[in-house]
Enzyme design. Structure first.
Site, mmCIF file in Angstrom:
data_model
loop_
_atom_site.group_PDB
_atom_site.id
_atom_site.type_symbol
_atom_site.label_atom_id
_atom_site.label_comp_id
_atom_site.label_asym_id
_atom_site.label_seq_id
_atom_site.Cartn_x
_atom_site.Cartn_y
_atom_site.Cartn_z
ATOM 1 N N LYS A 129 36.341 -33.892 1.043
ATOM 2 C CA LYS A 129 36.853 -34.627 -0.708
ATOM 3 C C LYS A 129 36.467 -35.318 -1.466
ATOM 4 O O LYS A 129 34.854 -35.266 -1.057
ATOM 5 C CB LYS A 129 36.996 -36.132 0.299
ATOM 6 N N SER B 191 44.696 -42.021 1.049
ATOM 7 C CA SER B 191 44.230 -40.894 -0.110
ATOM 8 C C SER B 191 43.498 -39.782 0.353
ATOM 9 O O SER B 191 43.548 -38.694 -0.522
ATOM 10 C CB SER B 191 43.481 -41.512 -1.124
ATOM 11 N N SER C 28 42.804 -44.736 4.056
ATOM 12 C CA SER C 28 42.793 -43.094 3.448
ATOM 13 C C SER C 28 42.244 -41.872 4.624
ATOM 14 O O SER C 28 42.186 -41.294 3.983
ATOM 15 C CB SER C 28 42.212 -43.231 2.250
#
Lengths: 526, 96
Positions: free
Chosen positions: A79, A154, A178
């Site tokens: 990420k 996310s 997330s």
């Protein structure tokens, strides 16, 4: 079995036996990215040459008989809110579009030390704020199962790339769900460790008392493999827990005898989609057939979790994001324009004889801060900064922030009481399967309410995991949420593996559309 | 209680943001909506509950008092939009 279908555990065995090379594996995944990421758009950057060079170095060292790390030659996607030297770390924000971290996050350093091949940085909601990856300043990621839907967020890029076989493993972060919600939406396994289990050093801070880094993978067994490498005490993170690290990889295949599951009464109320409920109840029956006992439990304060979370998380965010000032790093407004704007405002106020207005007029430095931040932050980030600044402001702090901290203790108390009687808590990861792109962009509160089942684990600091447990009639994955007491990640992984030995939901793969050769590939950040 | 545009403007200044009129209107409506939702916490009696700022079972984590290398100045300055050899540069702070 093709390289793209194999689990990370299987790939690792084949690599160790020299049946395949790290370059072959890496090239296979890079090819898959080239074929499909123009549609899925899970990556913000794919430094292919560097990935292949890392892979070649691993192969060369293996050829010389050198001792290699536990993930040697395995591609891992990360990420884009984990600091990575030499690469962009954009956080999905214009603010950090050109930022180059001078150091590696501990998780990145551990992946490198384990000889993993970093294959790319994945898309996210800006600063990890959101549940759909639509808040990325660069582009939304789409759900590999249905390109008109979101992958969740996310960590949407990290979940989508594993679902689309563009990486066997990925790293996400979870502040309110997330990792788990996108894992559920994309049909992969995603684990949020206990607060303090994985170092946050070099994770760009959103809400420091809630943020945790964790693995996304196809199976619980693969998640164990990745967690083993990234978890453990880190002196560079003072909130990292100085506790022993269990042997996740060695124990994940051991079934849990006499497993006691708790089903939360409050999680099967209004708002839960029928298909999701049916799949979750079927999964619970599956666990029963594997010897588990199920009791209904209550988490009486769970109805307050969203309200508590949306005070605490924005409060911490408003404080953490104060560092983006246009001075030390990150975006800076055009200074000439800024000074001209101020001069014009001053002239106007002088002409009007507005002394109060003149007294209130920003200094150039203040205006530099305000313009830089306003130009570079997206609307959700601004909204959360504003919400937090309000909740912490004089006169409101006790009513909002301190109140929420008290309710947080009650929420934790509910879990402590529940875990006296059950080993794991089981329920849906999200109230629905993946929603459509654009469905909720204009209604922040509706988006926040999606986090109903996941935020409590962050508030309480416990561990949670989502595994695939079904499909909707429309062909979308459904996630099963398992929660465990602090530092019982091994229990989550073993329960997940047990379930995945008896079911095949985790083996389902989406049918991907191939982008036309002329289709532009993902945006390459400078 | 309902949030006014002036309240939101004040918070924007505290948060070092500058909102356009349109943003201000949208933000006022959306923040008000979220705050209304959050007000359900008021109904809960927490008079005997201690606040919980974090869940880490830790207090006063000290690093050993030993010298170790820190970020070299050039690396620390490398991401600055405006700098000289030693410092970050900002607009003049003292009077004009």
């Amino acid at each position: 079995m093709s390289l793209l279908d194999a689990s990370a555990t299987q790939l690792l065995q084949q690599l160790a036996a020299a049946e395949i090379t790290a370059v072959e594996v890496t090239q296979a995944y890079l090819d898959q990215i080239t074929r499909h990421d123009a549609t899925v758009r899970s990556f913000l950057s794919v430094p292919a040459d560097e990935a292949l060079a890392q892979a070649a170095a691993v192969d060369a060292r293996r050829g010389r008989g050198e001792r290699l790390g536990p993930l040697a030659g395995l591609p891992v996607a990360v990420k884009d809110n984990l600091c990575t030297t030499g690469w962009a770390t954009s956080c999905g924000s214009r603010m950090l579009e050109n930022f180059r971290s001078p150091y590696d996050a501990t998780v990145i350093a551990r992946l490198k030390a384990a000889d993993a091949v970093l294959i790319g940085k994945t898309n996210l909601d800006e600063f990890a704020m959101g549940g759909s990856t639509e808040n990325s300043a660069f582009f939304p990621t789409t759900n590999p199962w249905d390109a008109s839907r979101t992958p969740g967020g996310s960590s949407g890029g990290s979940a989508a790339c594993v679902a689309a076989s563009m990486a066997p493993l990925s790293i996400g972060s979870d502040t309110g769900g997330s990792i788990r919600q996108p894992a559920g939406f994309c049909g992969v396994t995603g684990l949020k460790p206990t607060y303090g289990r994985v170092s946050r050093y070099g994770l760009v801070a959103f809400a420091s008392s809630l943020d945790q880094v964790g693995p996304l993978a196809r199976t619980a067994e693969d998640a164990a493999l990745l967690l083993q490498t990234i978890a453990g005490h880190d002196p560079l993170d003072s909130t990292s827990a100085p506790v022993d690290l269990p042997d996740y990889v060695g124990t994940v295949r051991e079934p849990l005898a006499g497993l006691r599951l708790g089903l939360v009464r409050e999680h099967f109320g209004p708002g839960l989609d029928d298909e999701v409920e049916q799949a979750v109840r079927q999964a619970i029956r599956e666990f029963e057939s594997l010897g588990a006992t199920v009791t209904e439990i209550s988490l009486p304060h769970s109805q307050y979790a969203i309200a508590t979370y949306y005070v605490i998380a924005p409060s911490e965010a408003s404080s953490n994001l104060a560092r983006y000032d246009g001075v030390h790093y990150g975006y800076r407004t055009d200074e000439t324009e800024m000074l001209a704007e101020l001069a014009a405002e001053k002239k106007q106020l002088q002409a009007a004889g507005d002394q109060a207005g003149l007294d209130d007029l920003d200094t150039p430095l203040m205006r530099l801060y305000r313009r830089s931040r306003s130009e570079a932050f997206g609307s959700e980030v601004k909204r959360r900064i504003m919400l937090g600044a309000y909740a912490l402001s004089a006169g409101y702090k006790d009513a909002y922030y301190v109140k929420a901290l008290k309710v947080r203790r009650l929420i934790r108390g509910d879990y402590d009481a529940a875990f006296q009687d059950v080993d794991l808590i089981v329920g849906p990861t999200a109230p629905t399967a993946a929603f459509g792109l654009g469905d909720m962009v204009d209604d922040p509160l509706a988006m926040y309410l999606q986090d109903l089942y996941t935020v409590s684990a962050n508030l309480a600091g416990i561990a949670g995991m989502s595994i695939p447990c079904g499909m909707t009639a429309g062909g979308l994955p459904i996630g099963l949420h398992l929660q465990a007491p602090p530092f019982a990640e091994d229990r989550l992984l073993r329960a997940g593996h047990m379930f995945q030995q008896a079911t095949d939901w985790h083996t389902r793969r989406p049918e991907l559309t191939t982008a036309s050769p002329s289709g532009t590939s993902q945006k390459q950040l400078p | 209680m309902s949030l006014s545009k002036a309240d939101v403007e004040k918070v924007a200044s505290l948060a070092r943001l500058k909102l356009t009129d349109e943003e201000l209107a949208t933000m006022t409506r959306q923040l008000d909506q979220v705050l209304q939702y959050v007000q359900q916490l008021e109904g809960l009696d927490t008079s005997s509950v201690e606040p919980m700022a974090h869940t880490a079972d830790l207090a006063n984590v000290f690093a050993d008092d030993v010298l170790r290398p820190s970020l070299p100045r050039d690396a620390a300055l490398a991401n600055a939009a405006k700098r000289d050899d030693e410092c970050y540069l900002v607009p003049a702070v003292l009077g004009d």
